[in-house]
Design an enzyme around this catalytic site. Structure first.
Site, PDB file in Angstrom:
ATOM      1  N   CYS A  67      13.690  61.832 105.391  1.00  0.00           N
ATOM      2  CA  CYS A  67      14.243  63.240 104.956  1.00  0.00           C
ATOM      3  C   CYS A  67      13.585  64.163 105.793  1.00  0.00           C
ATOM      4  O   CYS A  67      12.262  64.326 105.541  1.00  0.00           O
ATOM      5  CB  CYS A  67      13.915  63.103 103.453  1.00  0.00           C
ATOM      6  SG  CYS A  67      14.018  65.007 102.716  1.00  0.00           S
ATOM      7  N   CYS A  77      11.708  67.062 103.601  1.00  0.00           N
ATOM      8  CA  CYS A  77      10.421  66.524 102.926  1.00  0.00           C
ATOM      9  C   CYS A  77       9.077  66.688 103.865  1.00  0.00           C
ATOM     10  O   CYS A  77       8.134  66.976 103.428  1.00  0.00           O
ATOM     11  CB  CYS A  77      10.637  64.952 102.860  1.00  0.00           C
ATOM     12  SG  CYS A  77      11.648  64.632 101.648  1.00  0.00           S
TER      13      CYS A  77
END
Length: 168
Positions: A89, A92
Site C-alpha cells: 500500500c 500507507c
C-alpha cells in the site's frame, strides 16, 4: 488506430516506492496473439543509495502482531494508536511517516503500533477493517476513534486529543 513501436526496448520509469527499473522488450506494443508471450521483464541492476537508507530508517511506532495484540493493545493502561497497513500500500507509507512523528511527540502519553493487515487477518476481521490505511485508537482496551485513509496529521492529532481528554 493502432500504433506500433519498433524499437527493441523501452525503459519504464522506476516507481518512487520501489526504486527499481525494468526493461520492456517487444517488437511491437500491439503484438498479435498470443499476447502473453509479447513482453518479458528483466530487472536492471541499480545501485541507488536511497534504497539502503530507506530500509535502515528506524520507526518510532512498534510492530504489533496477533500474538502480542492482547498484552500490547487491549491490556494497556495508556491509550494506544494502531495503524493497520499493508506492505503493498503506497498511501500507507505516507501514514507511517505521520505516525512516526506522532509517536515521538506523544511519547509517554500514547503508545503507537503498526499492524500488517495481511499478516494478521484475524485482528483485521475482529475490528472490521475493510481497507488500509486506517488508524484506530484504543483506550482501556476499547476501540474509541478511527481515521480512515491518508489524512493530514491534524486529523490524527485531533482524534488523539479527543481520546486523551475523554474520561472513560
Amino acid at each position: 488506430m493502432a500504433m506500433a513501436i519498433s524499437s527493441s526496448s523501452l525503459l519504464v520509469a522506476p516507481s518512487c516506492q520501489f526504486h527499481s527499473q525494468f526493461t520492456l522488450r517487444s517488437s511491437s506494443l500491439f503484438a498479435s496473439p498470443p499476447l502473453h508471450h509479447a513482453f518479458s521483464f528483466r530487472p536492471i541492476k541499480c545501485k541507488s543509495p536511497l534504497r539502503p537508507l530507506a530500509m535502515r530508517r528506524s520507526s518510532k511506532a512498534t510492530v504489533v502482531t496477533g500474538q502480542s495484540w492482547t498484552t500490547s493493545v487491549l491490556d494497556s493502561k495508556t491509550p494506544v494508536l494502531v495503524e493497520f497497513y499493508a506492505s503493498w500500500c503506497g498511501p500507507c507509507q505516507m501514514v507511517h511517516r505521520v505516525i512516526d512523528e506522532i509517536a515521538a511527540e506523544y511519547e509517554g502519553k500514547v503508545k503507537c503500533y503498526v499492524l500488517n493487515a495481511d499478516k494478521d487477518p484475524q485482528i483485521t476481521e475482529e475490528y472490521d477493517i475493510k481497507a488500509v490505511p486506517i488508524v484506530v485508537l484504543f483506550k482501556n482496551g476499547e476501540k474509541c476513534e478511527s481515521v480512515v485513509g491518508t489524512m493530514p496529521k491534524e486529523f490524527y492529532v485531533a482524534a488523539i486529543e479527543r481520546v486523551l481528554s475523554s474520561s472513560s
